[in-house]
Scaffold this motif. Structure first.
Motif, PDB file in Angstrom:
ATOM      1  N   THR A  17     138.135  95.360  82.437  1.00 47.27           N
ATOM      2  CA  THR A  17     138.879  96.467  81.839  1.00 47.27           C
ATOM      3  C   THR A  17     138.935  96.296  80.330  1.00 47.27           C
ATOM      4  O   THR A  17     138.705  97.242  79.584  1.00 47.27           O
ATOM      5  N   SER A  21     137.046  98.742  77.712  1.00 46.69           N
ATOM      6  CA  SER A  21     137.889  99.415  76.731  1.00 46.69           C
ATOM      7  C   SER A  21     137.437  99.120  75.316  1.00 46.69           C
ATOM      8  O   SER A  21     137.566  99.956  74.424  1.00 46.69           O
ATOM      9  N   THR A  67     135.340 114.095  85.693  1.00 45.39           N
ATOM     10  CA  THR A  67     134.657 112.876  85.269  1.00 45.39           C
ATOM     11  C   THR A  67     133.180 113.147  85.460  1.00 45.39           C
ATOM     12  O   THR A  67     132.749 113.506  86.554  1.00 45.39           O
ATOM     13  N   HIS A 108     140.299 112.741  86.211  1.00 49.94           N
ATOM     14  CA  HIS A 108     140.047 111.937  85.019  1.00 49.94           C
ATOM     15  C   HIS A 108     139.970 110.466  85.432  1.00 49.94           C
ATOM     16  O   HIS A 108     140.986 109.800  85.573  1.00 49.94           O
ATOM     17  N   SER A 110     138.976 107.125  84.215  1.00 49.29           N
ATOM     18  CA  SER A 110     138.594 106.217  83.135  1.00 49.29           C
ATOM     19  C   SER A 110     137.974 104.973  83.757  1.00 49.29           C
ATOM     20  O   SER A 110     138.097 104.723  84.960  1.00 49.29           O
ATOM     21  N   SER A 112     138.957 102.019  83.422  1.00 52.05           N
ATOM     22  CA  SER A 112     140.021 101.168  83.966  1.00 52.05           C
ATOM     23  C   SER A 112     140.478 101.674  85.336  1.00 52.05           C
ATOM     24  O   SER A 112     140.790 100.874  86.213  1.00 52.05           O
ATOM     25  N   LYS A 113     140.495 102.980  85.561  1.00 55.99           N
ATOM     26  CA  LYS A 113     140.856 103.509  86.884  1.00 55.99           C
ATOM     27  C   LYS A 113     139.780 103.169  87.914  1.00 55.99           C
ATOM     28  O   LYS A 113     140.092 102.873  89.068  1.00 55.99           O
ATOM     29  N   ASP A 160     134.061 105.870  78.990  1.00 58.48           N
ATOM     30  CA  ASP A 160     135.282 106.437  78.413  1.00 58.48           C
ATOM     31  C   ASP A 160     135.083 107.280  77.158  1.00 58.48           C
ATOM     32  O   ASP A 160     135.742 107.075  76.147  1.00 58.48           O
ATOM     33  N   ASN A 162     136.237 110.276  76.012  1.00 53.44           N
ATOM     34  CA  ASN A 162     137.294 111.210  76.397  1.00 53.44           C
ATOM     35  C   ASN A 162     137.009 112.604  75.866  1.00 53.44           C
ATOM     36  O   ASN A 162     136.537 112.767  74.748  1.00 53.44           O
ATOM     37  N   ILE A 167     136.452 113.270  81.149  1.00 53.16           N
ATOM     38  CA  ILE A 167     135.872 112.050  80.581  1.00 53.16           C
ATOM     39  C   ILE A 167     134.405 111.947  80.977  1.00 53.16           C
ATOM     40  O   ILE A 167     134.016 112.421  82.045  1.00 53.16           O
ATOM     41  N   HIS A 169     131.039 109.265  81.300  1.00 55.85           N
ATOM     42  CA  HIS A 169     130.479 107.917  81.327  1.00 55.85           C
ATOM     43  C   HIS A 169     128.962 108.089  81.343  1.00 55.85           C
ATOM     44  O   HIS A 169     128.426 108.760  82.232  1.00 55.85           O
TER      45      HIS A 169
END
Length: 180
Positions: A17, A21, A67, A108, A110, A112-113, A160, A162, A167, A169
């Motif tokens: 993560t 990030s 996404t 959404h 991300s 991290s999700k 990410d 945004n 979002i 990727h």
């Protein structure tokens, strides 16, 4: 035995993560909507042409959040530039819409999700695309890898980005809902 594995997996998820990030996004131009981002980036010409030809542009810009797992132009070339030309020039855009829809998940998500879902699923997660098909995710080293039903894989290379309505990727391969 299970406790060290779960602790290790959770620790790895935390490290991943942080790594995702911290990933630099300078190569991708960030705009206000998903389709405009593809226009502003020289790396997504084929994706934008496909979105425009399939008439998904308004849906992506006005609905959401979404996404989008966005293949780069290099990914489309490895997939088959002749197949993409065929799909773009076809009068029936249903196969093109199906291919694009398999790269889009409602909501959404991300990085991290996605990593959290992988942690909760003991290293595996599944996401439903807007066309109703499943896309599986797993880790390969520090990379998040997506797998389609035919076994093709795509690695998230830029995470990410945004958008106003979701979002993006970037992925290194085209994923498919079925054998094309």
């Amino acid at each position: 035995m299970k406790a060290p594995f779960k602790s290790t997996l959770l620790g790895l998820c935390f490290v991943f993560t942080l790594a995702v990030s911290a990933q630099e996004l300078s190569e991708v131009s960030v705009a206000t909507t998903s389709s405009k981002t593809t226009v502003d980036s020289d790396r997504y010409k084929m994706l934008f042409a496909a979105v425009k030809a399939s008439e998904l542009e308004d849906i992506l810009d006005k609905s959401g959040p979404f996404t989008i797992f966005a293949p780069s132009d290099a990914a489309f070339e490895r997939f088959s530039s002749s197949k993409m030309e065929e799909l773009l020039n076809s009068k029936d855009k249903s196969e093109l819409k199906s291919l694009l829809g398999y790269h889009i998940v409602a909501g959404h998500l991300s990085a991290s999700k996605i990593l959290r879902a992988l942690c909760q699923g003991n290293g595996k997660a599944s996401f439903t695309t807007i066309q109703g098909k499943k896309l599986r995710a797993h880790m390969d080293g520090i990379d998040i890898v997506l797998t389609d039903p035919t076994g093709n894989t795509a690695k998230i290379t830029v995470a990410d980005v945004n958008q106003e309505n979701g979002i993006i990727h970037e992925i290194d391969s085209v994923i498919q809902p079925s054998q094309m």
